[in-house]
Motif scaffolding. Structure first.
Motif, PDB file in Angstrom:
ATOM      1  N   GLN A   1       0.789  -1.226   0.000  1.00  0.00           N
ATOM      2  CA  GLN A   1       0.000   0.000   0.000  1.00  0.00           C
ATOM      3  C   GLN A   1       0.826   1.284   0.000  1.00  0.00           C
ATOM      4  O   GLN A   1       0.556   2.186  -0.787  1.00  0.00           O
ATOM      5  CB  GLN A   1      -1.010  -0.020   1.153  1.00  0.00           C
ATOM      6  CG  GLN A   1      -2.120  -1.012   0.927  1.00  0.00           C
ATOM      7  CD  GLN A   1      -3.481  -0.483   1.328  1.00  0.00           C
ATOM      8  OE1 GLN A   1      -3.688   0.705   1.511  1.00  0.00           O
ATOM      9  NE2 GLN A   1      -4.430  -1.390   1.471  1.00  0.00           N
ATOM     10  N   PRO A   2       1.847   1.435   0.878  1.00  0.00           N
ATOM     11  CA  PRO A   2       2.616   2.684   0.800  1.00  0.00           C
ATOM     12  C   PRO A   2       3.388   2.829  -0.502  1.00  0.00           C
ATOM     13  O   PRO A   2       3.566   3.947  -0.993  1.00  0.00           O
ATOM     14  CB  PRO A   2       3.557   2.596   2.011  1.00  0.00           C
ATOM     15  CG  PRO A   2       3.603   1.162   2.383  1.00  0.00           C
ATOM     16  CD  PRO A   2       2.277   0.593   1.999  1.00  0.00           C
TER      17      PRO A   2
ATOM     18  N   GLU B   1      -0.072  15.183  13.419  1.00  0.00           N
ATOM     19  CA  GLU B   1      -0.443  14.759  14.776  1.00  0.00           C
ATOM     20  C   GLU B   1      -1.770  14.010  14.783  1.00  0.00           C
ATOM     21  O   GLU B   1      -1.936  13.009  15.488  1.00  0.00           O
ATOM     22  CB  GLU B   1      -0.533  15.983  15.699  1.00  0.00           C
ATOM     23  CG  GLU B   1      -0.632  15.644  17.176  1.00  0.00           C
ATOM     24  CD  GLU B   1       0.609  14.916  17.697  1.00  0.00           C
ATOM     25  OE1 GLU B   1       0.461  14.119  18.636  1.00  0.00           O
ATOM     26  OE2 GLU B   1       1.715  15.142  17.156  1.00  0.00           O
ATOM     27  N   THR B   2      -2.721  14.469  13.980  1.00  0.00           N
ATOM     28  CA  THR B   2      -4.021  13.793  13.912  1.00  0.00           C
ATOM     29  C   THR B   2      -3.865  12.352  13.454  1.00  0.00           C
ATOM     30  O   THR B   2      -4.526  11.442  13.969  1.00  0.00           O
ATOM     31  CB  THR B   2      -4.963  14.541  12.949  1.00  0.00           C
ATOM     32  OG1 THR B   2      -5.215  15.853  13.477  1.00  0.00           O
ATOM     33  CG2 THR B   2      -6.280  13.806  12.777  1.00  0.00           C
ATOM     34  N   MET B   3      -2.972  12.131  12.508  1.00  0.00           N
ATOM     35  CA  MET B   3      -2.742  10.775  11.993  1.00  0.00           C
ATOM     36  C   MET B   3      -2.158   9.880  13.077  1.00  0.00           C
ATOM     37  O   MET B   3      -2.514   8.702  13.190  1.00  0.00           O
ATOM     38  CB  MET B   3      -1.802  10.853  10.787  1.00  0.00           C
ATOM     39  CG  MET B   3      -1.652   9.555  10.029  1.00  0.00           C
ATOM     40  SD  MET B   3      -0.738   9.840   8.491  1.00  0.00           S
ATOM     41  CE  MET B   3      -0.595   8.154   7.889  1.00  0.00           C
TER      42      MET B   3
ATOM     43  N   VAL C   1       0.381   4.690   4.109  1.00  0.00           N
ATOM     44  CA  VAL C   1       0.977   4.570   5.436  1.00  0.00           C
ATOM     45  C   VAL C   1      -0.106   4.337   6.486  1.00  0.00           C
ATOM     46  O   VAL C   1       0.083   3.573   7.438  1.00  0.00           O
ATOM     47  CB  VAL C   1       1.794   5.835   5.781  1.00  0.00           C
ATOM     48  CG1 VAL C   1       2.202   5.847   7.254  1.00  0.00           C
ATOM     49  CG2 VAL C   1       3.043   5.912   4.897  1.00  0.00           C
ATOM     50  N   PHE C   2      -1.259   4.991   6.288  1.00  0.00           N
ATOM     51  CA  PHE C   2      -2.360   4.806   7.234  1.00  0.00           C
ATOM     52  C   PHE C   2      -2.781   3.350   7.297  1.00  0.00           C
ATOM     53  O   PHE C   2      -3.280   2.882   8.320  1.00  0.00           O
ATOM     54  CB  PHE C   2      -3.544   5.695   6.816  1.00  0.00           C
ATOM     55  CG  PHE C   2      -4.552   5.931   7.907  1.00  0.00           C
ATOM     56  CD1 PHE C   2      -4.170   6.431   9.146  1.00  0.00           C
ATOM     57  CD2 PHE C   2      -5.894   5.667   7.704  1.00  0.00           C
ATOM     58  CE1 PHE C   2      -5.098   6.656  10.151  1.00  0.00           C
ATOM     59  CE2 PHE C   2      -6.832   5.892   8.695  1.00  0.00           C
ATOM     60  CZ  PHE C   2      -6.424   6.385   9.927  1.00  0.00           C
ATOM     61  N   ASN C   3      -2.554   2.649   6.203  1.00  0.00           N
ATOM     62  CA  ASN C   3      -2.852   1.221   6.186  1.00  0.00           C
ATOM     63  C   ASN C   3      -1.967   0.442   7.152  1.00  0.00           C
ATOM     64  O   ASN C   3      -2.320  -0.665   7.565  1.00  0.00           O
ATOM     65  CB  ASN C   3      -2.676   0.673   4.766  1.00  0.00           C
ATOM     66  CG  ASN C   3      -3.117  -0.765   4.637  1.00  0.00           C
ATOM     67  OD1 ASN C   3      -4.266  -1.101   4.871  1.00  0.00           O
ATOM     68  ND2 ASN C   3      -2.185  -1.646   4.285  1.00  0.00           N
ATOM     69  N   PHE C   4      -0.797   1.005   7.517  1.00  0.00           N
ATOM     70  CA  PHE C   4       0.046   0.344   8.526  1.00  0.00           C
ATOM     71  C   PHE C   4      -0.752   0.064   9.789  1.00  0.00           C
ATOM     72  O   PHE C   4      -0.572  -0.958  10.439  1.00  0.00           O
ATOM     73  CB  PHE C   4       1.236   1.229   8.897  1.00  0.00           C
ATOM     74  CG  PHE C   4       2.337   1.267   7.867  1.00  0.00           C
ATOM     75  CD1 PHE C   4       2.210   0.627   6.652  1.00  0.00           C
ATOM     76  CD2 PHE C   4       3.503   1.958   8.129  1.00  0.00           C
ATOM     77  CE1 PHE C   4       3.224   0.671   5.710  1.00  0.00           C
ATOM     78  CE2 PHE C   4       4.529   2.008   7.192  1.00  0.00           C
ATOM     79  CZ  PHE C   4       4.388   1.364   5.982  1.00  0.00           C
ATOM     80  N   PHE C   5      -1.628   1.005  10.132  1.00  0.00           N
ATOM     81  CA  PHE C   5      -2.358   0.891  11.391  1.00  0.00           C
ATOM     82  C   PHE C   5      -3.574  -0.019  11.252  1.00  0.00           C
ATOM     83  O   PHE C   5      -4.333  -0.210  12.206  1.00  0.00           O
ATOM     84  CB  PHE C   5      -2.743   2.289  11.884  1.00  0.00           C
ATOM     85  CG  PHE C   5      -1.592   3.246  11.833  1.00  0.00           C
ATOM     86  CD1 PHE C   5      -0.389   2.927  12.448  1.00  0.00           C
ATOM     87  CD2 PHE C   5      -1.674   4.439  11.123  1.00  0.00           C
ATOM     88  CE1 PHE C   5       0.697   3.779  12.370  1.00  0.00           C
ATOM     89  CE2 PHE C   5      -0.593   5.295  11.050  1.00  0.00           C
ATOM     90  CZ  PHE C   5       0.595   4.966  11.668  1.00  0.00           C
TER      91      PHE C   5
ATOM     92  N   PRO D   1     -12.608   7.535  10.382  1.00  0.00           N
ATOM     93  CA  PRO D   1     -11.167   7.823  10.456  1.00  0.00           C
ATOM     94  C   PRO D   1     -10.624   8.456   9.178  1.00  0.00           C
ATOM     95  O   PRO D   1      -9.770   9.353   9.239  1.00  0.00           O
ATOM     96  CB  PRO D   1     -10.545   6.442  10.700  1.00  0.00           C
ATOM     97  CG  PRO D   1     -11.634   5.631  11.324  1.00  0.00           C
ATOM     98  CD  PRO D   1     -12.890   6.111  10.667  1.00  0.00           C
ATOM     99  N   TYR D   2     -11.103   8.033   8.019  1.00  0.00           N
ATOM    100  CA  TYR D   2     -10.612   8.587   6.758  1.00  0.00           C
ATOM    101  C   TYR D   2     -11.097  10.015   6.554  1.00  0.00           C
ATOM    102  O   TYR D   2     -10.362  10.860   6.029  1.00  0.00           O
ATOM    103  CB  TYR D   2     -11.055   7.694   5.595  1.00  0.00           C
ATOM    104  CG  TYR D   2     -10.434   6.330   5.637  1.00  0.00           C
ATOM    105  CD1 TYR D   2      -9.139   6.122   5.169  1.00  0.00           C
ATOM    106  CD2 TYR D   2     -11.114   5.243   6.173  1.00  0.00           C
ATOM    107  CE1 TYR D   2      -8.547   4.863   5.225  1.00  0.00           C
ATOM    108  CE2 TYR D   2     -10.539   3.981   6.238  1.00  0.00           C
ATOM    109  CZ  TYR D   2      -9.260   3.807   5.764  1.00  0.00           C
ATOM    110  OH  TYR D   2      -8.676   2.560   5.839  1.00  0.00           O
ATOM    111  N   ALA D   3     -12.335  10.278   6.949  1.00  0.00           N
ATOM    112  CA  ALA D   3     -12.859  11.644   6.831  1.00  0.00           C
ATOM    113  C   ALA D   3     -12.066  12.611   7.706  1.00  0.00           C
ATOM    114  O   ALA D   3     -11.793  13.749   7.316  1.00  0.00           O
ATOM    115  CB  ALA D   3     -14.338  11.668   7.206  1.00  0.00           C
TER     116      ALA D   3
END
Length: 493
Positions: free
Chosen positions: A61-62, A302-304, A442-446, A423-425
């Motif tokens: 994904q990244p 920071e939000t991420m 990268v968000f897919n890491f979580f 979370p995506y919004a």
């Protein structure tokens, strides 16, 4: 220059491909454990065999996000080439999966199938951020959730439908996948390709010049954060992770713990090594895709970072259900562990139908979530939805009549709708246009890391504490989901 507001039907067209993608994921999630068990897998090894899926997502994904940010095709644009290639490969893999003659082939096909689905799926998330103004993004992700719900409901229910409505046998000789599962995967492969083609042919993207104008307009605090990522900080983190990985690996060896734990401990050490290598290359003024990817991990808004904790516990819960729902329900409620028996296949088909109910509920709830968020907040909305989902998973332990699992799955479906949208919004508003695809990857890491953790420790937990009873994995998942909801309250929207 501002992004134009899109009509309902334009958002519909750009999201329609998710209908097909979810056909693939639904069939994979509802039937992979069943296929593995049919081919001779032991229950306490299922989590390890499932590792192909999250590890593939972690890598793919990244990388896809990074390159899709830098792609432009005269006819297909920025993201759509990846939609199309992934759909073709995933459709082929879906047809191969139920025809696997041995366990290791099925595991290999799962790896290929998940990689292909990820190639299509990752750019779809960035597609919404690319093309919609901030005020329409919650609607955009809710539309994706609607199609995920419809696709997931039909995809998950197909074996049950083929068996109960069309009279196709769900039984098969030992070591052979039933026809109901095979036909479901064939149907899903065709639906995947056709739905993605609809989005590819009926949607548009902004040109590179327009994206540059958007980027100039939204210069964000991300640039300031980048200045704080020194090579010293990066190398220090790398050394720390390597030491942690090595020490925990030695602990697994010394105490002769379950070997599944090596996946987690060695993985930590490898990531530390990658950080160390990236910091070394930066000190030598070397700049390439690898260095940028490993460095931008430390430049997250920071939000991420706050959402990372919410995602971790949410997806740990979902993964526990995907791995152990079939074995948990068939052993705890149907009282059978014989994967070739009629009773087991009846229970497995019912679990597939329940997974479909989860998606159907998500489709119905998808357009209610923006309304609730508008009258409360996105954080409160996510807390409520995840709490209902957690209680639904925990209730599996107390139910003896499988019909009552429908009520449990309503709660899980509400949580699922929120997990796929809120979370995506929240996230997209904190990301720069030039790195939307990369940070979505990268968000897919979580999503992936909790799956790897689940695959590493759930089998160990079942052996060590729960006498190999898979139903307890669902209880652990329910508690994790409620914790995720509470952590949402600390996220800055």
């Amino acid at each position: 220059m501002e992004k134009r507001k899109l009509s309902f039907w334009e958002i519909w067209n750009m999201s329609f491909g998710f209908l097909g993608i979810q056909f693939g994921f639904a069939l994979q999630n509802a039937n992979t454990s069943r296929i593995f068990e049919t081919l001779g897998a032991e229950v306490d090894n299922l989590a390890v065999y499932w590792l192909a899926a999250p590890v593939t997502g972690l890598i793919i994904q990244p990388i896809i996000g990074y390159f899709s940010d830098r792609t432009w095709h005269p006819k297909l644009g920025r993201r759509r080439p990846y939609f199309l290639v992934g759909a073709i490969l995933a459709s082929i893999a879906l047809c191969l999966m139920p025809n696997s003659p041995i366990l290791w082939m099925a595991i290999g096909v799962l790896w290929i199938m998940d990689a292909s689905i990820n190639v299509s799926m990752e750019p779809f998330r960035a597609f919404v951020g690319d093309n919609l103004p901030e005020k329409q993004r919650t609607l955009g992700f809710s539309m994706q959730t609607f199609f995920i719900g419809i696709g997931g409901f039909v995809g998950s229910s197909l074996p049950w439908v083929f068996s109960n409505w069309l009279g196709i046998s769900s039984e098969a000789p030992e070591g052979v996948i039933p026809d109901t599962v095979k036909y479901s995967f064939y149907f899903g492969g065709a639906a995947f390709l056709l739905a993605v083609l609809w989005t590819v042919l009926r949607s548009k993207e902004y040109s590179p010049e327009e994206f540059e104008a958007f980027e100039e307009q939204e210069k964000s605090t991300l640039e300031e954060n980048q200045q704080q990522v020194t090579t010293k900080k990066q190398s220090g983190l790398g050394i720390g992770m390597m030491l942690l990985g090595l020490i925990t690996t030695m602990g697994v060896v010394y105490y002769e713990l379950k070997q599944d734990l090596y996946i987690l401990t060695v993985g930590i050490a490898i990531v530390g090594l990658l950080f160390l290598l990236a910091s070394f290359l930066r000190s030598k003024k070397t700049e390439n895709g690898f260095v940028n990817i490993m460095t931008d991990l430390l430049r997250m808004p920071e939000t991420m970072k706050q959402l990372a904790f919410v995602q971790f516990f949410s997806w740990f819960a979902m993964f526990s259900m995907w791995i152990y729902a079939t074995s948990g329900v068939t052993s705890h409620i149907y009282n059978t562990t014989d994967a070739n028996s009629e009773l087991y296949n009846e229970g497995a088909d019912w679990v597939g139908f329940l997974m479909g109910i989860k998606f159907l509920v998500a489709a119905v709830v998808a357009f209610l979530i923006p309304v609730l968020a508008k009258h409360t907040s996105r954080q409160i909305t996510h807390l409520v939805c995840l709490t209902l989902g957690g209680l639904g998973l925990i209730s599996y332990f107390f139910i003896t009549d499988p019909d009552y699992l429908l009520v449990s799955m309503i709660g899980v479906g509400i949580a699922w709708a929120s997990i796929l949208s809120i979370p995506y919004a929240i996230l997209t508003g904190s990301l720069p246009a030039s790195k939307m695809g990369y940070y979505m990857g990268v968000f897919n890491f979580f999503i992936v890391i909790p799956q790897i953790v689940a695959a590493s420790i759930l089998g160990f937990m079942l052996n060590a504490f729960f006498d190999k009873e898979p139903i307890y994995a669902l209880v652990v998942g329910g508690i994790s989901m409620i914790l995720a909801g509470l952590l949402t309250l600390r996220v800055k929207d």
